[in-house]
Design a protein around this motif. Structure first.
Motif, PDB file in Angstrom:
ATOM      1  N   LEU A  65      23.421  42.738   4.228  1.00  0.00           N
ATOM      2  CA  LEU A  65      24.399  41.763   4.695  1.00  0.00           C
ATOM      3  C   LEU A  65      24.273  41.555   6.202  1.00  0.00           C
ATOM      4  O   LEU A  65      24.316  40.419   6.690  1.00  0.00           O
ATOM      5  CB  LEU A  65      25.813  42.237   4.333  1.00  0.00           C
ATOM      6  N   ALA A  66      24.073  42.639   6.941  1.00  0.00           N
ATOM      7  CA  ALA A  66      23.928  42.543   8.398  1.00  0.00           C
ATOM      8  C   ALA A  66      22.690  41.745   8.788  1.00  0.00           C
ATOM      9  O   ALA A  66      22.684  41.061   9.815  1.00  0.00           O
ATOM     10  CB  ALA A  66      23.863  43.942   9.018  1.00  0.00           C
ATOM     11  N   GLU A  67      21.647  41.802   7.964  1.00  0.00           N
ATOM     12  CA  GLU A  67      20.408  41.082   8.257  1.00  0.00           C
ATOM     13  C   GLU A  67      20.478  39.605   7.863  1.00  0.00           C
ATOM     14  O   GLU A  67      19.654  38.815   8.314  1.00  0.00           O
ATOM     15  CB  GLU A  67      19.234  41.729   7.510  1.00  0.00           C
ATOM     16  N   GLN A  68      21.439  39.240   7.011  1.00  0.00           N
ATOM     17  CA  GLN A  68      21.502  37.871   6.506  1.00  0.00           C
ATOM     18  C   GLN A  68      22.923  37.314   6.605  1.00  0.00           C
ATOM     19  O   GLN A  68      23.470  36.790   5.646  1.00  0.00           O
ATOM     20  CB  GLN A  68      21.011  37.839   5.056  1.00  0.00           C
ATOM     21  N   LEU A  69      23.490  37.423   7.792  1.00  0.00           N
ATOM     22  CA  LEU A  69      24.868  36.993   8.001  1.00  0.00           C
ATOM     23  C   LEU A  69      25.061  35.488   7.871  1.00  0.00           C
ATOM     24  O   LEU A  69      26.182  35.032   7.676  1.00  0.00           O
ATOM     25  CB  LEU A  69      25.363  37.454   9.369  1.00  0.00           C
ATOM     26  N   ASP A  70      23.986  34.730   7.968  1.00  0.00           N
ATOM     27  CA  ASP A  70      24.120  33.288   7.828  1.00  0.00           C
ATOM     28  C   ASP A  70      24.653  32.915   6.446  1.00  0.00           C
ATOM     29  O   ASP A  70      25.386  31.942   6.303  1.00  0.00           O
ATOM     30  CB  ASP A  70      22.803  32.575   8.131  1.00  0.00           C
ATOM     31  N   TYR A  71      24.340  33.708   5.397  1.00  0.00           N
ATOM     32  CA  TYR A  71      24.896  33.455   4.060  1.00  0.00           C
ATOM     33  C   TYR A  71      26.415  33.609   4.077  1.00  0.00           C
ATOM     34  O   TYR A  71      27.142  32.780   3.549  1.00  0.00           O
ATOM     35  CB  TYR A  71      24.332  34.429   3.030  1.00  0.00           C
ATOM     36  N   LEU A  72      26.873  34.696   4.683  1.00  0.00           N
ATOM     37  CA  LEU A  72      28.309  34.938   4.770  1.00  0.00           C
ATOM     38  C   LEU A  72      28.970  33.874   5.645  1.00  0.00           C
ATOM     39  O   LEU A  72      30.038  33.356   5.311  1.00  0.00           O
ATOM     40  CB  LEU A  72      28.584  36.340   5.314  1.00  0.00           C
ATOM     41  N   GLY A  73      28.349  33.543   6.759  1.00  0.00           N
ATOM     42  CA  GLY A  73      28.884  32.514   7.641  1.00  0.00           C
ATOM     43  C   GLY A  73      29.050  31.178   6.936  1.00  0.00           C
ATOM     44  O   GLY A  73      30.052  30.488   7.118  1.00  0.00           O
TER      45      GLY A  73
END
Length: 150
Positions: free
Chosen positions: A26-34
């Motif tokens: 999740l920390a490496e792909q925060l753009d998904y969460l954003g």
């Protein structure tokens, strides 16, 4: 012609360990969460950030404008410990927002988030916005798992 099957699962079906597997991804792909919360988060965040109290913040993320967001994630149903811990971290860091990722959120937590968001709207300089994000694992047939955020 064939039709693929969409498979829904628990986060533990896809990523066995919350701290060891899910949080770093999740920390490496925060753009998904954003994208899910409508905030332009930097693509990569810092995970396992130490606090003054000896505990660790799951993820500290940066918004496109340089503002800070605390991300607290948990498998299963969100509990009081994760919510209050996340709030304490966000207050201590003067974060713009707190994002709590869990597979399910309680109605009383939604009420707290709404209350705090109403206050943050009135005082944007000091308020902390709260996003309660529900997550599940999805995949198509035997493909790799992906998080689905709502």
């Amino acid at each position: 012609m064939t039709m693929a099957r969409l498979v829904f699962g628990k986060l533990t079906d896809a990523w066995k360990g919350e701290a060891s597997d899910f949080t770093p991804l999740l920390a490496e792909q925060l753009d998904y969460l954003g994208s899910a919360i409508g905030v332009d988060l930097a693509g990569v965040g810092t995970s396992e950030v130490p606090t003054a109290g000896g505990r660790r913040i799951d993820i500290v993320a940066q918004g496109a404008d340089g503002s800070e967001f605390v991300v607290e994630n948990q498998y299963g149903r969100a509990d009081h410990d994760h919510l209050t811990r996340g709030l304490a971290y966000a207050v201590a860091r003067h974060a713009r927002g707190l994002v709590v990722v869990a597979e399910e959120h309680r109605d009383e937590f939604r009420a707290v988030a709404q209350y705090l968001n109403d206050l943050a709207e009135q005082d944007r300089d000091r308020g902390i916005f709260i996003w309660l994000v529900e997550a599940q694992a999805v995949r198509i047939d035997d493909s790799a798992w992906a998080p689905l955020f709502t």
